[in-house]
Design a protein around this motif. Structure first.
Motif, PDB file in Angstrom:
ATOM      1  N   VAL A   1       0.822  -1.241  -0.004  1.00 56.33           N
ATOM      2  CA  VAL A   1      -0.020  -0.003  -0.109  1.00 56.33           C
ATOM      3  C   VAL A   1       0.871   1.230  -0.144  1.00 56.33           C
ATOM      4  N   PRO A   2       0.291   2.549  -0.242  1.00 60.41           N
ATOM      5  CA  PRO A   2       1.082   3.662  -0.306  1.00 60.41           C
ATOM      6  C   PRO A   2       1.658   3.971   1.158  1.00 60.41           C
ATOM      7  N   GLY A   3       2.745   4.328   1.219  1.00 61.43           N
ATOM      8  CA  GLY A   3       3.455   4.454   2.711  1.00 61.43           C
ATOM      9  C   GLY A   3       3.110   5.470   3.557  1.00 61.43           C
ATOM     10  N   PHE A   4       2.177   5.200   4.708  1.00 58.46           N
ATOM     11  CA  PHE A   4       1.828   6.123   5.585  1.00 58.46           C
ATOM     12  C   PHE A   4       2.096   5.788   6.919  1.00 58.46           C
ATOM     13  N   ALA A   5       2.608   4.548   7.106  1.00 55.60           N
ATOM     14  CA  ALA A   5       2.750   4.172   8.409  1.00 55.60           C
ATOM     15  C   ALA A   5       4.046   4.632   8.910  1.00 55.60           C
ATOM     16  N   GLN A   6       4.521   5.223  10.197  1.00 53.06           N
ATOM     17  CA  GLN A   6       5.559   5.714  10.494  1.00 53.06           C
ATOM     18  C   GLN A   6       6.228   4.802  11.489  1.00 53.06           C
ATOM     19  N   SER A   7       7.478   4.925  11.648  1.00 57.57           N
ATOM     20  CA  SER A   7       8.443   4.146  12.704  1.00 57.57           C
ATOM     21  C   SER A   7       8.572   4.745  13.741  1.00 57.57           C
ATOM     22  N   LEU A   8       8.737   3.986  15.159  1.00 55.77           N
ATOM     23  CA  LEU A   8       8.883   4.671  16.409  1.00 55.77           C
ATOM     24  C   LEU A   8      10.495   5.187  16.430  1.00 55.77           C
ATOM     25  N   VAL A   9      10.562   6.224  16.839  1.00 54.97           N
ATOM     26  CA  VAL A   9      11.919   6.813  16.917  1.00 54.97           C
ATOM     27  C   VAL A   9      12.822   5.758  17.989  1.00 54.97           C
ATOM     28  N   GLU A  10      14.207   5.547  18.037  1.00 52.74           N
ATOM     29  CA  GLU A  10      14.841   4.757  18.914  1.00 52.74           C
ATOM     30  C   GLU A  10      14.736   5.621  20.053  1.00 52.74           C
ATOM     31  N   PRO A  11      15.013   5.063  21.081  1.00 51.71           N
ATOM     32  CA  PRO A  11      15.284   5.905  22.483  1.00 51.71           C
ATOM     33  C   PRO A  11      16.445   6.835  22.423  1.00 51.71           C
ATOM     34  N   GLU A  12      17.570   6.270  21.707  1.00 52.57           N
ATOM     35  CA  GLU A  12      18.821   7.254  21.770  1.00 52.57           C
ATOM     36  C   GLU A  12      18.553   8.344  20.764  1.00 52.57           C
ATOM     37  N   ARG A  13      17.651   8.289  19.955  1.00 59.98           N
ATOM     38  CA  ARG A  13      17.556   9.557  18.981  1.00 59.98           C
ATOM     39  C   ARG A  13      16.090  10.400  19.543  1.00 59.98           C
ATOM     40  N   SER A  14      15.535   9.979  20.460  1.00 55.59           N
ATOM     41  CA  SER A  14      14.235  10.717  21.080  1.00 55.59           C
ATOM     42  C   SER A  14      14.781  12.112  21.496  1.00 55.59           C
ATOM     43  N   ALA A  15      15.848  12.464  22.118  1.00 59.00           N
ATOM     44  CA  ALA A  15      16.267  13.668  22.726  1.00 59.00           C
ATOM     45  C   ALA A  15      16.519  14.690  21.361  1.00 59.00           C
ATOM     46  N   ALA A  16      17.122  14.196  20.195  1.00 60.21           N
ATOM     47  CA  ALA A  16      17.514  14.913  19.125  1.00 60.21           C
ATOM     48  C   ALA A  16      16.154  15.374  18.483  1.00 60.21           C
ATOM     49  N   VAL A  17      15.285  14.474  18.396  1.00 54.60           N
ATOM     50  CA  VAL A  17      14.018  14.664  17.603  1.00 54.60           C
ATOM     51  C   VAL A  17      13.175  15.768  18.557  1.00 54.60           C
ATOM     52  N   ALA A  18      13.285  15.397  19.944  1.00 53.10           N
ATOM     53  CA  ALA A  18      12.604  16.377  20.668  1.00 53.10           C
ATOM     54  C   ALA A  18      13.020  17.978  20.641  1.00 53.10           C
ATOM     55  N   ARG A  19      14.097  17.794  20.364  1.00 52.45           N
ATOM     56  CA  ARG A  19      14.969  19.445  20.164  1.00 52.45           C
ATOM     57  C   ARG A  19      14.458  20.068  18.725  1.00 52.45           C
ATOM     58  N   LEU A  20      14.200  19.322  18.082  1.00 54.49           N
ATOM     59  CA  LEU A  20      13.593  19.933  16.640  1.00 54.49           C
ATOM     60  C   LEU A  20      12.347  20.357  16.946  1.00 54.49           C
ATOM     61  N   PHE A  21      11.183  19.894  17.827  1.00 52.44           N
ATOM     62  CA  PHE A  21      10.136  20.214  18.025  1.00 52.44           C
ATOM     63  C   PHE A  21      10.035  21.665  19.121  1.00 52.44           C
ATOM     64  N   ASP A  22      11.135  21.815  19.855  1.00 51.39           N
ATOM     65  CA  ASP A  22      11.361  22.752  20.876  1.00 51.39           C
ATOM     66  C   ASP A  22      11.936  23.784  20.136  1.00 51.39           C
TER      67      ASP A  22
ATOM     68  N   ALA B   1       6.155  11.714  26.019  1.00 55.53           N
ATOM     69  CA  ALA B   1       5.935  12.052  24.757  1.00 55.53           C
ATOM     70  C   ALA B   1       6.619  10.587  23.987  1.00 55.53           C
ATOM     71  N   VAL B   2       5.960  10.298  22.888  1.00 56.13           N
ATOM     72  CA  VAL B   2       6.371   9.280  22.004  1.00 56.13           C
ATOM     73  C   VAL B   2       6.734   9.977  20.768  1.00 56.13           C
ATOM     74  N   TYR B   3       7.741   9.557  19.912  1.00 52.68           N
ATOM     75  CA  TYR B   3       7.981  10.179  18.571  1.00 52.68           C
ATOM     76  C   TYR B   3       8.162   9.054  17.646  1.00 52.68           C
ATOM     77  N   LEU B   4       7.594   9.316  16.256  1.00 52.63           N
ATOM     78  CA  LEU B   4       7.664   8.518  15.129  1.00 52.63           C
ATOM     79  C   LEU B   4       8.254   9.366  14.346  1.00 52.63           C
ATOM     80  N   ALA B   5       8.851   8.800  13.155  1.00 54.93           N
ATOM     81  CA  ALA B   5       9.442   9.280  11.856  1.00 54.93           C
ATOM     82  C   ALA B   5       9.431   8.745  10.900  1.00 54.93           C
ATOM     83  N   LYS B   6       9.357   9.330   9.580  1.00 53.30           N
ATOM     84  CA  LYS B   6       9.621   8.402   8.270  1.00 53.30           C
ATOM     85  C   LYS B   6      10.336   9.619   7.089  1.00 53.30           C
ATOM     86  N   THR B   7      11.126   9.016   6.285  1.00 49.54           N
ATOM     87  CA  THR B   7      11.636  10.020   5.266  1.00 49.54           C
ATOM     88  C   THR B   7      11.363   9.429   4.035  1.00 49.54           C
TER      89      THR B   7
END
Length: 828
Positions: free
Chosen positions: A15-36, A94-100
């Motif tokens: 199917v067309p890709g729309f499901a995202q993957s959970l961000v690994e715990p070691e990357r969560s802090a970096a992703v959180a900084r993007l939102f902040d 918070a829980v983070y998901l991402a896809k590229t």
């Protein structure tokens, strides 16, 4: 023209890709900084459109959002977009998901890329934020709040995703770990009609396949079986496309592959000629199950209607063996009936065959329909296999049940009716009898004895949604894996007034109170309606719809089972909320004895209650019997059980018995509306007692022993004066030994910590005339401990300041006769 991003999804279905993957715990802090981090300049132009949570056929919530990005912002090839999602469950981290995804280049100047993002929340309240970043470090954002909440029979399903949790959306059709606890079906067969939901299509669409495997996974999770046979077939191609004798999660991908490869647009004439005719195939599959040496306990057909018009053999019903296999046809339907489906109508051969075999066809248009169907099947399929191993839970001490409270029996699993009784006619006769009885019942009263048990979570209050708490509560008996806090007992007289509601008094008090029950019993969980109101309301609502659910057994007794539901708009069910009352909708079931035409059991469950009630849900189960009063038989409850599920995980269970039902018209002491006597009408002794000056000391010896487990609030107690009551001049007003009558106001056992037993009483009359007394409380001495700062003490409960309170050690079984207590006179 739109340029859509197409990627290969890491799932079974392409199917067309729309499901995202959970961000690994070691990357969560970096992703959180993007939102902040403050938004970039210049920003990325985009539009983010969130959708409300929807329940899918796997009984998981999906939250989907759409991102649209104008392609005019990009020059040349090689660009990509990364979508980050931050989901914050209420009270959790918070829980983070991402896809590229890579952007596909198009020459259209007005083109834009469209992407879908999705994740799976458990029940609860959430805040979601989406941040889209391109390879040039430009960003765009959006945020919204949502609540995922199951309704109706969905709430009775085993939670697939834990409350306040976030998971990836995985479209693989495999059942998640864990199945519903309890006894299992021994043998279950599921026949899947592998055909497009829209009959004019020549191949199964991804949505068709996903819906089928999700529904199958949900059925197997909610109706666990020791052995499961799954067969998928297609009537157009006349063959079986998949078969698994011991179906489990490993077979899910094989089933999906078989359905994906099915091509209905190509027909090989030679192959078709060598295959059985469509009806021969269908009938052969069904009869092979029903006529097997060990037939399944249930046969479920799953799939859409067939577009073929086939004749059902006239003798097919006679070929069904006597073995009772429950047969269900879960008929998949589109949300909107299109002409092609309407044309099929009742000609569907699968539905007609199931009807001939005395099975039941249940239309399934939504996940809620599937939840209803599972609930209906669950009550009708026998479960003879041992339950799967369950995790150990913290033990709890058994509930103390006095001798007058019988233990409840659970009904057996409903089956198809075996006798010749007409279920509709039986229910009509019961309704007419109950309605006629409602006009006569105000002439009678019963004694209602209540044991109230209160439980709390050992770990303290739970910060969970009502849906999560109710799911946990339904998977255990009342009080199991909880810590019991207290037990108390009440005894009341109950009657049904001419105004159409239940009224109460303390047992033997002689006059019923016209107020609500909470005015008589202000503390603790109490429910109204079990004496008569619930039964009358089940039949007095003209809009109530009833469903005959088949036969069941209770204590070896053959019964008919019915279900019904009453909406909030049609309901008269009241629940206490603060200082007022709110109306709630409810659903219920009836068990009838078809031979005697008698009601055996009524069960009622409220819908989820408003927050101001402090309660998520209340359930009531009433067992009935015939009682002879004034030469007539009355249908009255023998015992009732009410269960209250609190909003912090606490629970309360009331066990109610009814006894000493009688006609009170011949009893002069029973009084609904008599006016109070004036002072001139009172006897001289009464005036003397009521005119006693305040503050006279009174010493009373208790003559009635109070035994825990037998005594209840409302019971009468007797005492006598240990010393005479003297006036200010030393004249004797009442001599030593004068009898007093009083009433128990609370009989309670509290468990650790602070284990103790308590008796609370008040004195009402002396020498058969009213008297007002207040307990004498010991005043602290000037240098006593109670006068020091920081010393703790316990106040009387609201409404108990005028009562005597006796606290006993936890191991005490009786407040013995002979106990002395000190009082003083007070004005009424």
């Amino acid at each position: 023209m739109k340029a859509s991003l197409q990627v290969a999804a890491a799932v079974v279905l392409a199917v067309p890709g729309f499901a995202q993957s959970l961000v690994e715990p070691e990357r969560s802090a970096a992703v959180a900084r993007l939102f902040d981090t403050p938004p970039s300049t210049p920003s990325l132009r985009c539009e983010i459109s969130p959708m409300n949570p929807t329940l899918n056929f796997a009984f998981r919530f999906e939250v989907v959002y759409r991102v649209q990005v104008p392609m005019s912002q990009f020059q040349g090839p090689g660009h990509s977009l990364t979508t980050y999602t931050r989901v914050i469950p209420e009270g959790r981290n918070a829980v983070y998901l991402a896809k590229t995804e890579a952007l596909a280049r198009t020459g259209e100047p007005d083109a834009f890329a469209e992407m879908l993002g999705a994740f799976v929340p458990g029940e609860g309240a959430y805040k979601a934020e989406v941040l889209v970043a391109d390879d040039l470090d430009r960003t765009c954002r959006a945020s919204w709040q949502f609540r995922a909440r199951r309704e109706g029979t969905e709430r009775q399903l085993l939670p697939v995703t834990p409350p306040a949790a976030i998971e990836e959306l995985v479209l693989d059709g495999a059942p998640p770990p864990g199945v519903k606890p309890g006894p299992r079906i021994a043998r279950l067969t599921i026949l899947i009609h592998a055909s497009p939901l829209i009959p004019t299509r020549t191949e199964l669409q991804p949505d068709d396949i996903q819906r089928t495997v999700d529904s199958l996974a949900s059925i197997l999770r909610e109706l666990p079986a020791r052995t499961v046979r799954v067969i998928a077939f297609n009537l157009d191609q006349r063959f079986t496309i998949f078969r698994a004798e011991e179906y489990d999660a490993v077979h899910a991908k094989e089933l999906v592959d078989a359905m994906t490869q099915l091509d209905l647009g190509v027909v090989d004439a030679k192959l078709v000629r060598d295959r059985p005719a469509p009806m021969e195939l269908l009938l052969g599959l069904v009869q092979a199950e029903l006529q097997a040496p060990t037939p399944p306990d249930a046969l479920i057909l799953l799939g859409p209607r067939s577009r073929l018009r086939l004749e059902i053999p006239a003798d097919v019903a006679g070929k069904r063996p006597t073995a009772s296999t429950a047969i269900f046809n879960l008929q998949s339907q589109a949300g909107e009936i299109i002409p092609a489906l309407r044309a099929i109508g009742a000609a569907d051969p699968i539905e007609r065959l199931v009807t001939r075999l005395k099975g039941q066809t249940i239309p399934i248009g939504t996940p809620h329909d599937l939840a209803d169907a599972i609930h209906r099947m669950d009550s009708r399929i026998p479960k003879n296999a041992a339950p799967a191993a369950e995790p150990k839970t913290e033990p709890v001490s058994p509930t103390i049940v006095p001798p007058f409270l019988p233990t409840a029996s659970e009904p057996g699993e409903p089956t198809e009716p075996h006798g010749d009784e007409d279920p509709v006619e039986l229910l009509i006769q019961l309704r007419d009898r109950v309605t006629a009885q409602g006009g006569r019942i105000p002439n009678h009263t019963c004694v209602e004895t209540i044991q109230r048990d209160v439980f709390a979570l050992a770990a303290g209050p739970a910060l969970k949604s009502c849906g999560a708490l109710l799911d946990a509560a339904r998977q255990r008996p009342a009080g199991a894996s909880l810590k019991r806090q207290s037990t108390d007992w009440l005894r009341l007289d109950v009657a049904y007034s001419h105004a159409g509601r239940e009224i109460y008094s303390w047992a033997g008090a002689g006059k019923f109170e016209e107020g609500e029950i909470d005015e008589l019993v202000p503390e603790g969980a109490m429910g109204t309606g079990p004496y008569t109101t619930m039964l009358l309301s089940a039949f007095q609502k003209q809009s109530t719809k009833y469903v005959f659910d088949g036969e069941s057994t209770l204590d070896g007794r053959r019964l008919f089972e019915y279900s019904f539901a009453v909406s909030r708009e049609q309901s008269g069910y009241k629940v206490k909320a603060g200082n007022g009352w709110v109306i709630t909708g409810y659903s219920g079931s009836l068990l009838l004895d078809p031979k005697r035409g008698e009601l055996v059991r009524l069960a009622v469950r409220t819908e989820e209650l408003p927050a101001e009630t402090g309660t998520c849900e209340t359930t009531t189960t009433l067992d009935y019997g015939m009682v002879e009063l004034s030469g007539n038989g009355y249908l009255l409850p023998k015992v009732a059980r009410q269960r209250f599920i609190g909003r912090e995980g606490d629970e309360a269970e009331n066990t109610i018995s009814f006894s000493a039902c009688r006609d009170f018209q011949a009893e002069s002491k029973m009084n609904f509306d008599s006016p109070a006597q004036t002072p001139l009408q009172q006897p001289a002794a009464s005036r003397a007692a009521s005119d006693l000056p305040g503050g006279l000391p009174v010493s009373i010896e208790l003559l009635t022993a109070v035994q825990f487990g037998k005594a209840a609030a409302g019971d009468a107690v007797e005492g006598r004066l240990a010393v005479p009551i003297l006036d200010e001049l030393g004249q004797t007003l009442f001599p030593k030994g004068t009898r007093l009558l009083g009433r128990l106001m609370r009989v309670e056992t509290r468990y650790a910590p602070g284990a103790a037993r308590t008796v609370v009483l008040r004195w009402e009359t002396i020498n058969a005339v009213p008297i007002a007394l207040l307990p004498k409380r010991q005043r602290p001495e000037p240098n006593s401990v109670l006068r020091r700062r920081g010393t703790g003490f316990e106040l009387p409960r609201p409404g108990e300041s005028r009562y005597g309170i006796f606290n006993l050690p936890a191991g005490s079984s009786t407040l013995a006769a002979g106990v002395h207590s000190e009082w003083f006179t007070a004005k009424p």
